[in-house]
Design a protein around this motif. Structure first.
Motif, short mmCIF file in Angstrom:
data_model
loop_
_atom_site.label_atom_id
_atom_site.label_comp_id
_atom_site.label_asym_id
_atom_site.label_seq_id
_atom_site.Cartn_x
_atom_site.Cartn_y
_atom_site.Cartn_z
N LEU A 111 0.88 -1.30 0.05
CA LEU A 111 -0.03 -0.07 0.21
C LEU A 111 1.44 1.26 -0.22
CD1 LEU A 111 -2.40 -1.53 2.20
CD2 LEU A 111 -3.18 -0.75 0.24
N GLN A 150 6.80 4.71 8.28
CA GLN A 150 5.50 4.38 8.53
C GLN A 150 5.17 2.93 8.87
OE1 GLN A 150 3.60 5.36 5.42
NE2 GLN A 150 2.26 7.31 6.07
N ARG A 206 6.77 4.12 -4.24
CA ARG A 206 5.44 4.65 -3.02
C ARG A 206 4.13 4.62 -3.67
NH1 ARG A 206 8.28 7.44 -0.19
NH2 ARG A 206 9.96 5.39 0.12
N ARG A 255 1.75 2.40 -5.82
CA ARG A 255 1.76 1.85 -4.46
C ARG A 255 0.72 2.18 -3.96
NH1 ARG A 255 6.80 -0.65 -2.20
NH2 ARG A 255 7.17 -2.01 -3.69
N ARG A 256 0.35 3.33 -3.66
CA ARG A 256 -0.39 4.49 -3.27
C ARG A 256 -1.83 4.62 -3.93
NH1 ARG A 256 2.68 7.92 0.57
NH2 ARG A 256 3.44 7.54 2.57
N ALA A 260 -3.39 -1.94 -6.23
CA ALA A 260 -3.63 -2.87 -4.34
C ALA A 260 -2.98 -4.58 -4.65
CB ALA A 260 -4.20 -1.36 -3.86
N MET A 261 -2.94 -5.09 -3.64
CA MET A 261 -3.10 -6.26 -3.57
C MET A 261 -3.75 -6.93 -2.38
SD MET A 261 0.61 -7.79 -3.64
CE MET A 261 1.15 -9.95 -4.72
N LEU A 298 -3.32 -9.33 7.65
CA LEU A 298 -3.95 -7.57 8.30
C LEU A 298 -3.45 -7.50 9.86
CD1 LEU A 298 -7.71 -8.82 8.30
CD2 LEU A 298 -6.68 -7.25 6.80
N TYR A 353 -5.92 1.86 5.90
CA TYR A 353 -4.85 2.02 6.66
C TYR A 353 -3.53 2.60 5.26
CZ TYR A 353 0.29 0.10 7.50
OH TYR A 353 1.08 0.94 7.83
N GLY A 354 -4.64 2.23 3.61
CA GLY A 354 -4.15 2.66 2.66
C GLY A 354 -3.79 3.83 2.16
N GLU A 380 -4.72 6.36 5.40
CA GLU A 380 -3.50 7.04 6.14
C GLU A 380 -2.38 6.84 5.59
OE1 GLU A 380 -3.87 4.63 10.28
OE2 GLU A 380 -3.12 5.81 10.69
N VAL A 381 -2.04 6.15 5.44
CA VAL A 381 -0.62 6.01 5.37
C VAL A 381 -0.18 6.75 3.60
CG1 VAL A 381 0.09 3.99 5.63
CG2 VAL A 381 -0.38 4.00 3.55
N ARG A 382 -0.90 7.84 2.90
CA ARG A 382 -1.12 8.45 2.24
C ARG A 382 -1.22 9.31 2.09
NH1 ARG A 382 -5.05 5.71 -2.44
NH2 ARG A 382 -6.69 7.03 -2.31
N ARG A 439 -9.76 -3.30 2.52
CA ARG A 439 -8.45 -1.66 2.14
C ARG A 439 -7.87 -2.19 0.94
NH1 ARG A 439 -3.93 -4.78 5.80
NH2 ARG A 439 -3.61 -6.63 3.92
N VAL A 442 -8.47 2.20 -1.66
CA VAL A 442 -7.50 3.23 -2.28
C VAL A 442 -7.79 3.83 -4.21
CG1 VAL A 442 -5.54 2.93 -0.88
CG2 VAL A 442 -5.62 1.44 -2.80
#
Lengths: 663, 360, 322
Positions: free
Chosen positions: A253, A259, B112, B115-116, B120-121, B128, B140-141, B143-145, B188, B192
């Motif tokens: 992701l 992170q 990155r 992937r963001r 997605a996979m 999880l 989560y995805g 959030e990280v972006r 999940r 994204v």
């Protein structure tokens, strides 16, 4: 107390081309034949014996280095400001808490907060962080410390442990994370951690006192050196073993490294890391008695003193206090981490009632703190009820009675083992010329473990030669081997019994747990009373330390044997003895090998402590080096030799275990 | 490699394009490509160099909106292949182009970004985060972006509704069944809003019944959101059920690429033939594969059917018809099919298939 | 980050602790003045090293008790061995070593070279180190007290520890000893075995006398135990100044030590009344033995033992405080 707790990262694989069993049997026979022959012909020559006051160039050089440091203490910027700064900082923090909680805060004749306030506060804290059960445990433990007569020493130990563990966490967590993420860091730091755990603390105690002064700072640093490695290792292990799928999912992701660390690895490794902190805490406690030798505050003081005056009662009572402290800290931290987890799950756990109790409890605690600052009875722990004196007297009387009653038995036991086992073996190891003995050791290393441990052993033997203490090392090896043998035999008997009999297990296990928690110093005293000073006494102490872990491992191994196999064997009409010898022991072979390995390492870690009660060899030299200025270099060299011996035996055992342990 | 492929895809419009992709595990692996060693079998190569050939010179294209299935037994290199596509494993050589950008040349930060936002996979073991609630796992995805809490909560809630997890938002993963956990994994990935979804054997850890539900869920989602999907599986029936096209791998190499009916009808070699031998052919084959030239004198005025109709579905009509059925591909006349042609497919299968085909 | 909700609880706990810590700095209602009164100048902290033998403890606690009860010092006892105690004078950790046995090497290093310590006169005690046998042996084998006859009796002293040699029992590894060199240089068929502590030595001698078992070992005076069991000293080749210069070549008896006091230079310069006390402190071997016996044989707390002796010997104490 050594390299044992670290998670084994790489499993040594049995090397290809290991000699087949029959051939190996011949080779072992031949080696022993050559060894015995060489011993018979050349006994007493080239043994590299070194007199008590004799020093080699290396020892003198170490002395010189120490003197240079000593002389530079007042002039060098590094010592004055860096080391001095660290030591002042630690001393200030420890003294602050001591005057707050345990020691008279001059000019007050008592600490700022008296015992009643401390009990109230810590109980409240335990409730806040964990639950009422922990609060109760803390409450009872604290009252016990007081009524055993060691209030001040106990709180001192609590403070020193807390400060040391706090520093461990600050240094250890980042280091562990770094090691988990960088192979190079792992490669670079692993030997350092090995050294920190295997080098006997005695060997660096005096120089530490030189730099960090006598008292809290040195005590904390000594504790730090020993307690840090388990935390670093377990942290790294925890992060490394975070489920790779989860990490991969997170990477897919598009997480950055930071992170991934913050959101995945640390939270998922949290439970393991807490285990690490817990281990760190236990290791810190086990250093308390050693730190007492440079006036480290805490419960170690009465233990060390009792050893000095052979006061078995005090040794026992203060030892009990340490055990209580260990149990208290262990259970409370575990409960606190469980509560944190549960709370995270269920949201606000306990809800309103808990807040009311917390608030009310806090208010009560504050009132009690105030009371303890105002009234003397609440400030100084009352002398009654006094559990310590009757307990101490009882133990003393019991031991006196035992000693007089058993004198003949204990003496003949000691003489029997010494004449039948220790003396001949020592002669065989120490009187054989060094070059032959070295070759014999290498041959065994090869036959047991293959080429790799042989190479490591060769390096270790060279180091030992370099320390100039070959003869002493062989003497130490003798006691180590004898003690290990006794450990394995007793662990086999008791472990098999426990593994087969549930009731025996329930009865014996708590005893073993207690034996493992008691600081080794404590059972030196009864050992001394029973056997006076001798190598055998040192062996008894080492056995007492090594037996619990080995026994538990074997018991668990026997219990772990598949019930189907046992049932099948029973159906075939096996007798109890056949069951043990043909089914359970062979199937639990991995556990037996592991138990022997751990037993050996535990025994080895007692070498120096054994030096205090007549163990002789390297252990005595380390102790003497700590005590006498001109022997410092020799003592440090002995410390190095112990480390080399430890690493050598550990690696041989590890590789041998990998080869023979696969059932 | 097979020549029977009828490729509906042209490189220029591909959602995903893979060119000569290699992965060899081991030291100095890059030296092997182009050397004679590259032609050795996997076992020989490992014995000789210690390197393991995981993916060997693989090329294919995936069209936008297509469900592309990669199938093979364990160890065939399929899971490695899917990870090479987003460089979760670094390829040894070759090119991967996704949505016009070359992934194999992307920098760490470009990768990155990709992937963001773009791919997605979904993983076999879900992957999880056990310490987070369902809703936070799904978010989560996002959030990280760096998306704000309200937006990502809202988006995650939409995904919860989409995959049917209503009421479980505040649960933790270990409180859910495997099937439910994989719904979280799916949500999940969808959250994204990627261009391409990758599935690495997502259902093989699930019970057969739940697996069927989840497969239907994927079909439904594909119809609803129309994403390009790359789906890894070792289960042929899953591949046939989901795939627009199937790539069959063995020992890191492509054995065959084709539509489900192509794979069943004309297996590229014995390996594939063995694989598809137990497939109920009538369930997969279309009339295209049974049609034949009208025999001289045969009546050609029977009912008309399209070539894409599956044999099973056409059987009743063909058997009931008086005349052989005429088969058309659009407007083009391909030939005819009569009772015997249908029965040949159905009966051949009966030899192996115990359950009897419905008889008229 | 998805923090869980225990945060506030923890914060509250920390806040309360911190608050208390601050509150702790304010005064208290408990009598703040030190017990006792006396001395004019401010004494402050007074750190006494405690070396591991009872005689030392006796001297240290008597001085410490007087310092705290008469001078209002904040006395701290620090349990360290000799070497570490000397080191500690460099960084204000140790103010005084109250009973020093020779240690010319340490004197050179810390007094001459580094100047962090200085001598503060004799304690009045005379120290004797030597090899002793229990009284019954001296009676039974009168010639055993001459070292030349020791080899004759070596067999008698054999133990499982010393193998085929006689056992010579030594004490704590930190004690001043030349015994290994002596055995070697005097060609004695003995092996030095360490008992580990003063208490262990005493135990061994007590048992040997009670059971009439042979024992020869390292011992020293002043020593309270001599009153219980008057051990007999074995004569080694007489001491001549310098004969013990090289620790590896020693072949003579130990010198008679004038036990002295060592203080940290900083402490001496501080003007603390405790320094004058240390300087004036002097008593006899018998005095020390009385206090040591209170501690070791009667099991009294050292501080109580010191108090008891001080109460009974006010005149001597007053002389130190003049």
């Amino acid at each position: 107390m050594s390299v044992l707790d670290r998670p084994r990262v790489e499993e040594p694989v049995p090397e290809v081309g290991a000699p087949p069993r029959l051939k190996r049997g011949w080779a072992v026979g031949a080696t022993i034949f050559v060894w015995l022959g060489g011993w018979a012909l050349l006994r007493g020559t080239a043994t590299l014996e070194l007199g008590g006051a004799e020093l080699t160039g290396f020892h003198q050089w170490l002395n010189g280095v120490r003197d240079d440091f000593d002389a530079a203490r007042d002039t060098s910027f590094f010592f004055q400001y860096v080391i001095g700064g660290i030591s002042t900082a630690i001393d200030t923090v420890v003294t602050f808490f001591q005057e707050l909680l345990s020691q008279p805060a001059f000019p007050r004749p008592v600490p700022e907060i008296g015992w009643l306030g401390v009990v109230a506060l810590l109980t409240w804290l335990a409730y806040a962080l964990a639950a009422w059960r922990s609060a109760l445990l803390v409450f009872v433990s604290l009252l016990l410390f007081g009524s055993l007569g060691y209030w001040t020493d106990s709180i001192d130990l609590l403070i020193v442990t807390a400060v040391a563990v706090a520093i461990c966490v600050v240094i250890g967590l980042p280091t562990g994370i770094w090691m988990a993420r960088s192979k190079r860091a792992t490669a670079a730091l692993t030997p350092v951690l090995d050294l920190m755990q295997t080098m006997p603390a005695f060997a660096y105690l005096a120089p530490l006192a030189l730099f960090f002064g006598i008292g809290p700072a040195s005590a904390v640093v000594t504790t730090l050196i020993y307690a840090l490695p388990p935390l670093v290792r377990i942290t790294a292990h925890g992060i490394r073993t975070v489920a790779p799928t989860t990490l991969e999912a997170s990477r897919s992701l598009g997480t950055t490294d930071v992170q991934a660390l913050r959101k995945v690895q640390l939270p998922m490794a949290k439970r393991t890391i807490i285990v690490g902190v817990n281990q760190c805490m236990m290791a810190a406690l086990s250093m308390a008695t050693i730190a007492a030798l440079i006036n480290g505050p805490g419960l170690g003081q009465p233990v060390a003193q009792a050893l000095q005056s052979l006061d078995i009662g005090s040794a026992f009572v203060s030892g009990i206090a340490i055990v209580i402290m260990a149990i208290m800290l262990d259970r409370t931290t575990t409960a606190a981490s469980q509560r944190a987890e549960k709370e995270a799950r269920a949201g606000r756990a306990g809800g309103r009632r808990r807040w009311v109790v917390l608030g009310a409890g806090g208010a009560v605690a504050l009132v009690l703190v105030y009371v303890s600052r105002t009234y003397l009875w609440a400030a100084e722990f009352p002398e009654r009820p006094d559990l310590g004196t009757p307990l101490s007297d009882g133990v003393t009387q019991l031991t006196d009675w035992l000693v007089t009653t058993l004198e003949n038995v204990t003496n003949s036991l000691k003489d029997l083992v010494t004449y039948a086992l220790i003396n001949p073996l020592e002669s065989l190891l120490a009187d054989t010329p060094w070059w032959l003995m070295g070759l014999v050791i290498l041959a065994f290393a090869y036959l047991l473990g293959g080429w790799r441990p042989t190479a490591i052993s060769a390096v270790c033997l060279l180091v030992i030669l370099g320390t100039g203490l070959w003869n002493e090392t062989m003497k130490t090896l003798t006691t180590t081997l004898v003690a290990t043998l006794i450990v394995i035999l007793s662990a086999l008997v008791v472990g098999v019994w426990m593994g087969r009999n549930h009731r025996a297990d329930t009865a014996i296990r708590p005893l073993l747990d207690a034996l493992q928690t008691i600081p080794p110093f404590v059972y030196l005293v009864p050992a001394l009373a029973l056997f006076s000073t001798s190598r055998f006494t040192a062996i008894v102490a080492a056995v007492a330390y090594g037996v619990p872990i080995a026994t538990k491992l074997i018991a668990d191994g026997i219990r772990g044997v598949s019930p189907t196999s046992v049932e099948a064997a029973r159906a075939a009409g096996t007798t109890a003895w056949q069951m043990i010898s043909k089914v359970q022991l062979p199937m639990a072979r991995a556990a037996v090998v592991l138990a022997s390995n751990q037993g050996l390492l535990y025994v080895l870690s007692m070498v120096v402590i054994g030096g205090l009660v007549g163990g002789g060899g390297l252990g005595y030299l380390v102790v003497a080096g700590f005590s006498q200025a001109q022997l410092f270099g020799k003592g440090l060299a002995a410390g190095i030799a112990i480390t080399a011996l430890g690493i050598m035996l550990d690696r041989i055992a590890q590789y041998a275990a990998a080869r023979y342990g696969r059932a | 490699m097979t020549a029977t492929t009828i490729s509906p895809v042209k490189t220029t419009e591909s959602a995903l394009s893979v060119r000569h992709l290699w992965k060899i595990f081991g030291t100095k692996a890059d030296k092997i490509i182009g050397s004679p060693d590259a032609d050795l079998s996997r076992q020989e190569l490992q014995a000789k160099t210690g390197c393991v050939m995981a993916v060997k010179d693989v090329s294919f294209d995936v069209a936008p909106g297509e469900v592309f299935v990669v199938m093979g037994l364990s160890g065939s290199g399929k899971s490695t292949l899917v990870r090479l596509l987003t460089r979760l494993i670094e390829p040894t050589a070759g090119q991967v182009i996704m949505g016009g950008s070359e992934i194999t040349a992307a920098s760490e930060s470009e990768l990155r970004e990709l992937r963001r936002h773009h791919v997605a996979m979904v993983f076999q073991h879900f992957g999880l985060l056990p310490h987070r609630k369902v809703i936070d796992n799904i978010a989560y995805g996002l959030e990280v972006r760096g998306e704000g809490k309200t937006e990502r909560r809202q988006r995650a809630q939409e995904m919860v509704d989409l995959v049917g997890l209503e009421g479980y938002e505040e649960s933790y993963p270990d409180q859910l069944s495997g099937g439910m956990q994989q719904r979280v994994g799916l949500a999940r990935a969808l959250a994204v809003d990627p261009d391409v979804l990758m599935f690495d054997e997502p259902f093989s850890a699930l019970d057969p019944l739940i697996r069927r539900d989840m497969q239907n869920e994927v079909i439904r989602l594909h119809e609803e959101v129309g994403k390009t999907m790359v789906f890894i599986t070792h289960d042929l029936s899953e591949a046939l059920k989901l795939g627009d096209r199937i790539l069959i791998m063995r020992d890191g190499e492509i054995v065959q690429i084709g539509t489900p009916d192509e794979v069943v009808a004309v297996p590229a070699d014995d390996y594939v033939r063995d694989f598809v031998s137990e497939v109920p052919r009538s369930h997969v084959l279309t009339l295209r594969w049974v049609v034949r030239e009208p025999r001289p004198g045969e009546p050609v005025d029977g009912p008309v059917m399209q070539a894409g109709v599956i044999v099973k579905d056409a059987a009743r009509a063909v058997l009931e018809a008086e005349q052989p059925v005429r088969v058309y591909d659009g407007d083009r006349f391909l030939g005819v099919v009569d009772d015997e042609d249908i029965l040949r497919v159905v009966v051949a299968e009966e030899d192996e298939q115990p359950e009897p085909e419905p008889q008229p | 980050m998805g923090r869980h909700r225990s945060g506030p609880v923890r914060l509250a706990a920390l806040a309360v602790l911190a608050g208390l810590a601050l509150a702790g700095c304010g005064g208290g209602d408990i009598e703040s003045a030190p017990t006792g009164g006396g001395g004019g100048e401010e004494c402050g902290e007074f750190d006494i090293a405690i070396n591991p033998w009872v005689g030392y403890e006796a001297s240290a606690h008597v001085v410490g008790y007087v310092a705290s009860s008469r001078l209002g010092c904040d006395v701290e006892y620090k349990n360290v061995k000799e070497e570490v105690a000397w080191q500690g004078m460099g960084n204000d950790e140790i103010d005084v070593v109250i009973e020093n046995w020779g240690h010319d090497d340490l004197k050179k290093k810390y007094i001459e070279d580094q100047g962090i310590a200085q001598e503060a006169g004799s304690t009045g005690n005379v120290g004797i180190i030597g090899w002793y046998v229990p009284p019954w042996m001296a009676e039974e084998y009168p010639d055993i007290t001459d070292w030349k006859n020791l080899n004759k009796y070596a067999d008698m002293f054999q133990t499982s520890e010393s193998g085929d040699k006689g056992q010579l029992l030594d004490g704590d590894p930190s004690f001043v000893t030349n015994d290994e060199a002596l055995v070697k240089n005097l060609d004695l068929n003995y092996e030095v075995v360490y008992a580990g502590s003063e208490a262990a030595l005493i135990q061994a001698f007590r048992q040997a006398e009670a059971n009439k078992e042979p024992l020869i070992g390292y011992f020293y005076e002043p020593q309270w135990f001599m009153a219980e069991v008057p051990l007999v000293k074995v004569d080694l080749p007489p001491y001549k100044p310098g004969c013990d210069a090289d620790p590896e070549k020693v072949a003579c008896d130990y010198p008679e030590y004038d036990l002295d006091k060592i203080v940290a230079t900083d402490f001496a310069k501080s003007g603390s009344p405790a320094y004058d006390l240390v300087k004036n402190f002097q008593w006899t071997n018998d005095d020390q033995n009385v206090v040591a016996k209170y501690i070791a044989a009667d099991g009294m707390d050292p501080e109580e033992a010191a108090e008891k002796w001080v109460e009974a010997n006010q005149d001597k104490v007053d002389a130190w405080l003049k």
